[in-house]
Design an enzyme around this catalytic site. Structure first.
Site, PDB file in Angstrom:
ATOM      1  N   HIS A 372     -12.041  13.367  19.114  1.00 51.89           N
ATOM      2  CA  HIS A 372     -10.901  12.470  18.870  1.00 51.89           C
ATOM      3  C   HIS A 372     -10.357  11.815  20.124  1.00 51.89           C
ATOM      4  O   HIS A 372      -9.306  11.178  20.059  1.00 51.89           O
ATOM      5  CB  HIS A 372      -9.751  13.221  18.196  1.00 51.89           C
ATOM      6  CG  HIS A 372     -10.053  13.724  16.830  1.00 51.89           C
ATOM      7  ND1 HIS A 372      -9.758  13.021  15.690  1.00 51.89           N
ATOM      8  CD2 HIS A 372     -10.643  14.859  16.422  1.00 51.89           C
ATOM      9  CE1 HIS A 372     -10.139  13.710  14.629  1.00 51.89           C
ATOM     10  NE2 HIS A 372     -10.679  14.838  15.048  1.00 51.89           N
ATOM     11  N   LYS A 563       4.674   6.222  17.219  1.00 48.03           N
ATOM     12  CA  LYS A 563       3.511   7.037  17.551  1.00 48.03           C
ATOM     13  C   LYS A 563       3.926   7.944  18.695  1.00 48.03           C
ATOM     14  O   LYS A 563       5.037   7.782  19.227  1.00 48.03           O
ATOM     15  CB  LYS A 563       2.335   6.147  17.981  1.00 48.03           C
ATOM     16  CG  LYS A 563       2.725   5.091  19.046  1.00 48.03           C
ATOM     17  CD  LYS A 563       1.574   4.165  19.388  1.00 48.03           C
ATOM     18  CE  LYS A 563       1.307   3.069  18.403  1.00 48.03           C
ATOM     19  NZ  LYS A 563      -0.019   3.093  17.808  1.00 48.03           N
ATOM     20  N   LYS A 675      -1.841   2.489   8.072  1.00 47.59           N
ATOM     21  CA  LYS A 675      -0.712   2.646   7.138  1.00 47.59           C
ATOM     22  C   LYS A 675       0.112   1.359   7.092  1.00 47.59           C
ATOM     23  O   LYS A 675       0.527   0.893   6.010  1.00 47.59           O
ATOM     24  CB  LYS A 675       0.175   3.823   7.567  1.00 47.59           C
ATOM     25  CG  LYS A 675      -0.559   5.160   7.495  1.00 47.59           C
ATOM     26  CD  LYS A 675       0.149   6.270   8.257  1.00 47.59           C
ATOM     27  CE  LYS A 675      -0.836   7.414   8.502  1.00 47.59           C
ATOM     28  NZ  LYS A 675      -0.351   8.412   9.482  1.00 47.59           N
TER      29      LYS A 675
HETATM   30  C1  26Q Z   1      -5.409  20.837  23.317  1.00 47.91           C
HETATM   31  C2  26Q Z   1      -5.348  22.000  24.079  1.00 47.91           C
HETATM   32  C3  26Q Z   1      -4.185  22.731  24.166  1.00 47.91           C
HETATM   33  C4  26Q Z   1      -3.075  22.302  23.473  1.00 47.91           C
HETATM   34  C5  26Q Z   1      -3.124  21.156  22.703  1.00 47.91           C
HETATM   35  C6  26Q Z   1      -4.287  20.416  22.634  1.00 47.91           C
HETATM   36  C7  26Q Z   1      -4.337  19.192  21.817  1.00 47.91           C
HETATM   37  C8  26Q Z   1      -3.665  19.125  20.606  1.00 47.91           C
HETATM   38  C9  26Q Z   1      -3.699  17.975  19.838  1.00 47.91           C
HETATM   39  C10 26Q Z   1      -5.061  18.080  22.218  1.00 47.91           C
HETATM   40  C11 26Q Z   1      -5.108  16.928  21.437  1.00 47.91           C
HETATM   41  C12 26Q Z   1      -4.420  16.873  20.232  1.00 47.91           C
HETATM   42  C13 26Q Z   1      -4.402  15.697  19.353  1.00 47.91           C
HETATM   43  C14 26Q Z   1      -5.107  14.597  19.539  1.00 47.91           C
HETATM   44  C15 26Q Z   1      -4.973  13.447  18.638  1.00 47.91           C
HETATM   45  O1  26Q Z   1      -4.103  13.407  17.788  1.00 47.91           O
HETATM   46  N1  26Q Z   1      -5.844  12.448  18.786  1.00 47.91           N
HETATM   47  C16 26Q Z   1      -5.786  11.278  17.912  1.00 47.91           C
HETATM   48  O2  26Q Z   1      -6.622  11.531  16.794  1.00 47.91           O
HETATM   49  C17 26Q Z   1      -6.474  10.504  15.824  1.00 47.91           C
HETATM   50  C18 26Q Z   1      -7.296  10.902  14.616  1.00 47.91           C
HETATM   51  O3  26Q Z   1      -8.653  10.786  14.895  1.00 47.91           O
HETATM   52  C19 26Q Z   1      -6.885   9.164  16.380  1.00 47.91           C
HETATM   53  O4  26Q Z   1      -6.608   8.183  15.425  1.00 47.91           O
HETATM   54  C20 26Q Z   1      -6.112   8.863  17.672  1.00 47.91           C
HETATM   55  O5  26Q Z   1      -6.610   7.681  18.259  1.00 47.91           O
HETATM   56  C21 26Q Z   1      -6.235  10.029  18.635  1.00 47.91           C
HETATM   57  O6  26Q Z   1      -5.430   9.803  19.778  1.00 47.91           O
END
Ligand code: 26Q
Length: 826
Positions: A372, A563, A675
């Protein structure tokens, strides 16, 4: 055959029973009086909500069991969607609409002088996610149930979800989200399916009776995983799928020794340690933070879920795993559950006696990984020292996978030692790390990105070496969102208008919404379309007034960016444009300017200081802009606190202009963009993520494009000189001067210096100034289009009509056919 008919008719009777008015009304009455022990005469809204929720849940539970039996007897392959996040939001309205209960529920609540809206507002959001990735998982579950696919979601039942945000003196303050405090009617605890999870300890090797060398993971600290199941209803199709969320709990024996030694407090403290694992969602979504507890959460989820699937397998097939991989698939939602690769190896070998080669073949046949993000700081790396201490057996397995992988690389490219280092699962050096993305790639049969450009950039950049090695593993699955929640439920006015025009089939077949296109030429229809938007704007305007004290004008262009707050998403670019409009207004350059209200919302990770400063800037600019007499009737800016799923349900129906302005090449996909489009907003955006596909679908004439391409961005970096760009553009210079003179922060001089210095730096990762001129010009085009309501409404209808591709039903159908190889069970 007779049997099948019989079963179908039972299902049909059940579905019809869901619509019986006397039924739901009497059930609410019964739950109010007997389940909750309240008098029926003077009902408080919160008890009415709970009684209704339980009555609706009862209906779901009946269909739930039927779905489970149907899947079990089909013998079909099953998919487990493993995710550390499921951003579900509220469940009541979703369940009522999917069960076709809306009319009877409304009638019943009416008798209590209440409404579905009043009850719905009382539910706490299940905020078990940060943003895009977590909400995607929730949309996917909805689509799987709609398509009747045998997919189970596995996650963690965090006691505290995503923090609540409020603003003090312009700054973000975080409050804990104790979403379970009033109970959760949408879950069923299943203690009989509790699993045991190991941590710490060490490994012991021994030879068993047959002469085979075996491994025992000894002297572990164990924790129990207790499942809580949430029903995921399909859309009027009798299907109810499952989201299984694990809660951590101390083992029963935890305290015996300590109790006997009189160590009561120590024993209780240990219980706390076990229960910490599912206590809180980590609120960062763009950088890994390396905390031991986070790795514990990841392993906890993975081990409990894999054990769950294996136990069920054994209950049917015994200890024969030959067919396991053709009957199971695990989709990893980013690398967060990547421990599933070594954990499945461990379970198959150490607990079920398989040989390495068999276990490895099975593992690689049933794991699939979704990436992602392209941001390097978000790639998970765990120190080997921590990994070995917490999960010693898994670390041994990772080392062996790595050894074999390096051998394979050495055979392929004997002279290229560098490529072995680059691709190794364990990054060397003084402090070696496990590269979770590489572990996920090596252990999977499928690796996918979430939009066309994103997948191309993965293949040509981040994972280029792996793409060269295994090109056929890589594939794209452009994200989507569920039109049930994001159009039908949240925008009933537009839903009804669309249904009247083209029928209601689009609700489970979104491409049919393209039939709306011909209505774009119908003046009367455009007026009605506009009237719905105005009504939705009215509702949002009241909400904004209530939560910020700022009154937006009904006739103003509603311009929205909601966002997570992140530099790459460039909320700063938006603010610079607002300052530019403010400057024009102060100079009296308002000829042809349409009134505009700009709304920005989103949470900053608590440790992300620059993001928090951006929130402060938005609030400080807003305070000046909104109190300047000259802007009256022309410009307003607000920061709406606590952006979340249920806020988006109010925001997207009202939005006219959707801001998707990330630096090209940085936003993997985006889903808010979809959306907004569905709800008839026009997009101003860069060629990034799924914006590209949105523009392809709707046509360039219905999209406001600006900014550099990902390729141009990469090239510009080499010679980027923002100071010249500022000096050479009078309007931009004026904006920077206003910012740098302290015009918006007179009482706190210098607080935004970090931001302005970043904008002026040749090293600025996000090239904000590079795109500013093009952005201002595109906003002028927006202004011009909005001057002609006929034109604007036509474009708005065309956006909704072109949104068919962005249903998560389409995305999930592609996962089912191209990755999972599963079919619907009905
Ligand atoms: C990782 C390690 C430790 C703690 C937290 C994390 C962590 C948690 C959540 C790292 C990343 C995320 C979330 C990432 C995210 O939301 N990415 C988004 O994913 C969407 C769905 O595919 C895309 O539409 C977005 O472009 C992307 O930014």
């Amino acid at each position: 055959m007779a049997n099948v008919l019989h079963k179908t008719s039972i299902d049909k009777t059940r579905r019809e029973a869901g619509n019986c008015l006397a039924g739901i009304e009497s059930e609410i009455y019964r739950h109010l009086n007997f389940t909750l022990g309240h008098d029926d005469s003077d009902v408080e809204p919160c008890y009415l909500y709970r009684a209704l929720a339980i009555a609706v849940r009862d209906r779901l539970v009946a269909q739930w069991k039927v779905t489970r039996d149907r899947i079990a007897s089909s013998g079909q392959k099953r998919v487990s969607y493993l995710s550390l996040e499921f951003l579900i939001g509220r469940s009541l309205t979703n369940a009522v609409l999917n069960l076709n209960l809306e009319d009877s529920v409304r009638a019943a609540l009416n008798k209590y002088n209440s409404s579905l809206e009043e009850s719905a507002e009382l539910e706490h959001d299940a905020g078990l996610g940060n943003g895009g990735l977590g909400r995607l998982a929730a949309c996917f579950l909805d689509s799987c149930a709609n398509l009747q696919l045998p997919v189970v979601g596995y996650g963690i039942r965090y006691e505290y979800g995503m923090f609540h945000q409020h603003i003090e003196d312009g700054r973000q303050v975080e409050d804990p989200d104790h979403w379970l405090r009033d109970g959760n009617p949408w879950e069923l605890e299943r203690p009989e399916d509790t699993r045991r999870i190991h941590f710490y300890g060490h490994t012991e090797y021994f030879v068993d009776d047959t002469g085979k060398t075996c491994v025992h993971w000894a002297e572990t600290d164990d924790v129990l995983a207790v499942p809580h199941d949430m029903p995921i209803p399909g859309h009027s199709n009798g299907t109810v799928n499952t989201l299984r969320l694990w809660r951590s709990s101390a083992t029963d024996e935890f305290n015996l020794d300590e109790f006997n030694a009189g160590g009561y407090s120590e024993a209780v403290a240990e219980k706390n340690l076990a229960e910490q694992i599912s206590m809180v969602l980590y609120p960062n979504d763009s950088s890994e933070n390396g905390k031991e507890l986070r790795l514990k959460q990841q392993y906890f989820l993975v081990s409990a879920s894999l054990q769950d699937v294996i136990e069920e397998w054994i209950s049917i097939h015994g200890e024969d795993f030959d067919e396991f991989a053709s009957h199971n698939c695990f989709q990893l939602n980013d690398t967060h559950p990547a421990c599933a690769v070594p954990e499945l190896m461990r379970l198959l070998m150490d607990e079920h006696g398989l040989e390495w080669d068999d276990a490895w073949r099975i593992t690689r046949q049933c794991m699939a990984y979704t990436n992602h993000t392209l941001l390097p700081e978000a790639l998970e790396r765990w120190p080997v020292s921590l990994f070995s201490r917490l999960l010693p057996r898994l670390m041994e397995i990772i080392y062996e996978i790595d050894r074999q992988f390096r051998t394979q690389l050495a055979e392929l490219w004997p002279d290229d030692a560098a490529i072995r280092e680059r691709m190794s699962l364990v990054e060397g050096g003084h402090h070696p790390h496990v590269r979770m993305a590489y572990l996920a790639i090596v252990g999977s049969f499928s690796v996918n990105g979430v939009a066309g450009l994103h997948t191309e950039l993965l293949q040509s950049g981040l994972f280029a070496d792996f793409y060269k090695l295994w090109p056929s593993k890589f594939n794209n699955k452009t994200n989507g969102v569920t039109q049930r929640r994001w159009l039908s439920h949240c925008n009933p006015g537009l839903r009804d208008l669309i249904n009247e025009a083209i029928g209601s089939e689009w609700q489970s077949d979104l491409p049919k919404i393209s039939r709306l296109a011909s209505y774009a030429e119908d003046a009367a229809f455009r007026d009605r379309w506009h009237a719905v938007k105005q009504e939705n704007k009215g509702a949002l305007i009241r909400h904004v007034l209530e939560h910020t004290g700022v009154r937006f004008a009904e006739d103003a262009l509603l311009d929205v960016q909601v966002k997570r707050i992140h530099e790459y998403k460039r909320q700063l670019l938006n603010v610079l444009h607002v300052i530019h409009l403010y400057d024009r207004i102060c100079r009296g350059d308002v000829e042809g300017m349409v009134p505009r209200c700009v709304l920005i919302g989103g949470k900053a990770a608590p440790g992300y200081h620059v993001a928090k400063l951006i929130i402060k800037l938005i609030n400080d600019v807003s305070a000046v802009v909104n109190t300047e007499a000259k802007t009256d009737g022309l410009l307003k800016l607000v920061f709406l606190p606590n952006y979340c799923v249920s806020a988006m349900e109010k925001i997207c129906p009202a939005t006219e202009l959707s801001e998707q302005i990330s630096t090209a090449g940085k936003e993997a996909s985006g889903t808010g963009n979809m959306k907004f489009m569905m709800n008839g907003a026009l997009t101003i955006g860069t060629l990034d993520g799924a914006n590209i596909e949105i523009r392809d679908q709707v046509g360039e004439e219905n999209f406001f494009l600006f900014g550099m391409t990902a390729g141009e961005i990469a090239e510009t970096r080499q010679t980027y000189d923002p100071n010249s760009l500022i000096a050479e553009d009078e309007e931009i210079l004026r904006v920077m001067n206003l910012l740098e003179s302290g015009h918006f922060n007179a009482s706190e001089p210098g607080i935004f210096d970090i931001l302005t210095a970043g904008l002026r730096s040749a090293e600025d990762q996000w090239l904000t100034i590079a795109d500013l001129r093009s952005y201002i010009d595109a906003q002028r085009d927006v202004n011009k289009s909005y001057q002609d309501p006929n034109n604007w409404n036509r474009m708005s209808i065309m956006n909704t009509a072109a949104s068919g591709w962005f249903s998560s039903d389409r995305t999930i159908q592609q996962y089912a056919e191209e990755i999972w190889n599963v079919k619907s069970v009905n």
